[in-house]
Write an enzyme that holds these catalytic residues in place. Structure first.
Site, PDB file in Angstrom:
ATOM      1  N   SER A  24       0.838  -1.196   0.000  1.00 48.61           N
ATOM      2  CA  SER A  24       0.000   0.000   0.000  1.00 48.61           C
ATOM      3  C   SER A  24       0.870   1.243   0.000  1.00 48.61           C
ATOM      4  O   SER A  24       2.081   1.173   0.211  1.00 48.61           O
ATOM      5  CB  SER A  24      -0.896   0.010   1.237  1.00 48.61           C
ATOM      6  OG  SER A  24      -0.107   0.300   2.380  1.00 48.61           O
ATOM      7  N   LYS A  25       0.211   2.365  -0.235  1.00 50.13           N
ATOM      8  CA  LYS A  25       0.932   3.627  -0.238  1.00 50.13           C
ATOM      9  C   LYS A  25       1.582   3.865   1.134  1.00 50.13           C
ATOM     10  O   LYS A  25       2.659   4.418   1.238  1.00 50.13           O
ATOM     11  CB  LYS A  25      -0.042   4.759  -0.568  1.00 50.13           C
ATOM     12  CG  LYS A  25       0.666   6.095  -0.667  1.00 50.13           C
ATOM     13  CD  LYS A  25      -0.253   7.178  -1.134  1.00 50.13           C
ATOM     14  CE  LYS A  25      -0.192   8.398  -0.266  1.00 50.13           C
ATOM     15  NZ  LYS A  25       1.110   8.702   0.317  1.00 50.13           N
ATOM     16  N   ARG A  26       0.882   3.426   2.174  1.00 45.79           N
ATOM     17  CA  ARG A  26       1.423   3.613   3.524  1.00 45.79           C
ATOM     18  C   ARG A  26       2.762   2.895   3.734  1.00 45.79           C
ATOM     19  O   ARG A  26       3.633   3.394   4.432  1.00 45.79           O
ATOM     20  CB  ARG A  26       0.405   3.171   4.581  1.00 45.79           C
ATOM     21  CG  ARG A  26       0.139   4.277   5.592  1.00 45.79           C
ATOM     22  CD  ARG A  26      -1.041   3.983   6.490  1.00 45.79           C
ATOM     23  NE  ARG A  26      -2.237   3.654   5.723  1.00 45.79           N
ATOM     24  CZ  ARG A  26      -3.024   2.618   5.980  1.00 45.79           C
ATOM     25  NH1 ARG A  26      -2.744   1.796   6.961  1.00 45.79           N
ATOM     26  NH2 ARG A  26      -4.118   2.415   5.262  1.00 45.79           N
TER      27      ARG A  26
END
Ligand code: GLU
Length: 505
Positions: free
Chosen positions: A262-264
């Site tokens: 994910s972007k996180r």
């Protein structure tokens, strides 16, 4: 089926920046199309107006331009199957929704969101399907006159797909083999909404793949659950003979393999998950991109190609042309691919090494300018040649090479303590005089003269070289000493030495 002309598509929804997994999907479609002499179509799936993000479409196009992935047809590219933006194809979808209504494969439903919510409360695990549809407000349970009347009054409705229960639906997937699910687990999916006069993803996707004569649907694993529904839709239209073949690509996993990337994860571990820097128009948030982080597009392509596929041996470095030759959907893995960011850096390093010193110097020039350095090209090319093997990113060249462009103003304390001896000032003055007297300041000549001088005087070679390095670099690192002095030239070399003697005494 094998006779069919290969036509594939990349069909993003413009809901924000393009995730790196989407880039890989597009890459595999591109490799497949090129290998088979087929066409790659760029279609924008923007039927969900709530999720539309301005600028996303342009961002996606620019990303592929940077990466060297070329489309043959589609939004901004033209072609004979357009329009390629789904929001411009409303009339087409309306016609096909009517086809399904006319042949009894779909029906009109008036249930309001409140009514549906009430049903969900009343019936545990409620699903709008064969087991419940006859107790709902739709064209199967209401007289035709009433349906017509409600529509004429402008009541909002949706069109639902009438899925027959208890049937095994087979999806042939090139990567996963035969996937079978029972139709009873599917709900009567909404295909069209009168509220915005737009189809949902499922209907638009199938109609377009059919009309655009798509031969293979190559897409991310997250779409696998939709595939049985899509197979049923092809059948409902009577298009099973031209149904595309499916290939659902493996997920991209977090670096530790636990769950979807994910972007996180990128924010947390410090790597980009987008091809280009993205400025979110809603939140104003800026996310880093591979381009702005100093990646070469060829390195990104090579890195992504191997996330979920391999050529069957341990070859890792492959150009786009080689990838086009070697790529094979049958060699894609079913299991998710761990996103090994360090490997991405390694690829960048390798591609920096493969590029000519001139090319890298061109890319380093603007960075030098940013630091106020206006150096001649031939000097930059020489420095790059000496130093590019030490970096993974071009911007790292600045820290690694800046002593070639700016004289040290300070001398690293630890190195001074260790390397600057009692007699270093005297020796460096002697060496500066010697170098100053040379007419030929070439690397080879300097080396010859200095070595002879050390030998004749019986000096300690290590001590001389360490002190020499400290005077030119300001610390204890860098390439071969005479490489440095040859690049700096006589005047600068001697000046730096005399200044160091002055400061360090
Ligand atoms: N619009 C879908 C997406 O955003 C396309 C899925 C598909 O390729 O069928 O990924």
């Amino acid at each position: 089926m094998s006779e069919r002309k290969v036509r594939v598509r990349f069909a993003p929804s413009p809901t924000g920046a393009l995730h790196i997994g989407g880039v890989r999907t597009a890459l595999y479609n591109y490799l497949f199309a090129r290998q088979h002499g087929g066409a790659l179509v760029f279609r924008i799936e923007d039927t969900d107006s709530h999720r539309f993000v301005p600028g996303a479409e342009e961002y996606i196009i620019e990303s592929f331009k940077w990466l060297g992935i070329k489309f043959d047809e589609g939004v901004s590219f033209g072609g004979n199957y357009g329009p390629y933006r789904q929001s411009e194809r409303r009339d087409i979808y309306k016609k096909y929704v009517q086809v399904l209504l006319d042949n009894g494969k779909a029906y009109i439903a008036f249930d309001t969101p409140e009514e549906l919510e009430a049903k969900r409360k009343e019936v545990p695990n409620f699903q709008y399907d064969a087991s419940t549809r006859m107790s709902m407000r739709n064209s199967l349970t209401m007289p035709k006159e009433e349906v017509d009347k409600l529509i004429a009054e402008g009541k909002q409705y949706v069109v639902r797909f009438k899925i027959e229960p208890n049937e095994d639906v087979h999806v042939h997937d090139i990567i996963r083999g035969e996937v079978v699910i029972n139709s009873s687990i599917l709900d009567d999916k909404v295909l069209y909404k009168s509220a915005d006069e737009l189809p949902t993803y499922h209907l638009a996707n199938i109609v377009d793949d059919h009309l655009m004569e798509i031969s293979h649907v190559i897409r991310g694993e997250e779409w696998l659950p939709s595939a049985p529904l899509h197979v049923l839709l092809y059948r409902a239209f009577g298009w099973e003979d031209t149904m595309p073949e499916f290939a659902h690509l493996p997920l991209l996993l977090k670096p530790d393999g636990n769950g979807k990337l994910s972007k996180r994860d990128g924010d947390r571990l410090g790597f980009p998950v987008f091809p280009l820097e993205w400025h979110d128009p809603k939140t104003g948030e800026v996310s880093s991109g591979y381009r702005e982080s100093g990646y070469l597009p060829e390195a990104v392509i090579n890195f992504l190609a191997l996330l979920g596929w391999n050529p069957g041996n341990d070859q890792e470095i492959m150009s786009m042309d080689e990838l086009i030759k070697l790529f094979d959907l049958h060699r894609c893995s079913k299991a998710g691919a761990k996103f090994d960011y360090e490997k991405g850096k390694w690829f960048n390093h390798e591609y920096i090494l493969m590029k000519s010193d001139e090319e890298i110097a061109q890319l380093f020039m603007p960075i030098l300018k940013e630091h106020g350095i206006d150096a001649p090209m031939d000097k930059v090319v020489t420095v790059v040649g000496l130093m590019k093997g030490r970096v993974s990113f071009i911007k790292e060249l600045w820290d690694t090479c800046k002593f070639f462009f700016v004289a040290p103003t300070e001398y690293d304390e630890k190195t001074v303590k260790k390397r600057w001896k009692e007699d270093s000032a005297a020796r460096m003055t002697e060496l500066a005089d010697l170098l100053e007297s040379l007419d030929d300041f070439s690397l080879a000549h300097q080396e010859e003269v200095v070595m002879k001088w050390i030998e004749d005087k019986g000096y300690h070679m290590g001590n001389i070289m360490n002190a020499f390095r400290l005077t030119l670099v300001g610390e204890g690192k860098g390439p071969h000493m005479f490489d440095i002095s040859a690049v700096l030239g006589k005047e600068e070399t001697v000046a730096r030495m005399r200044r160091a003697v002055e400061v360090l005494k």
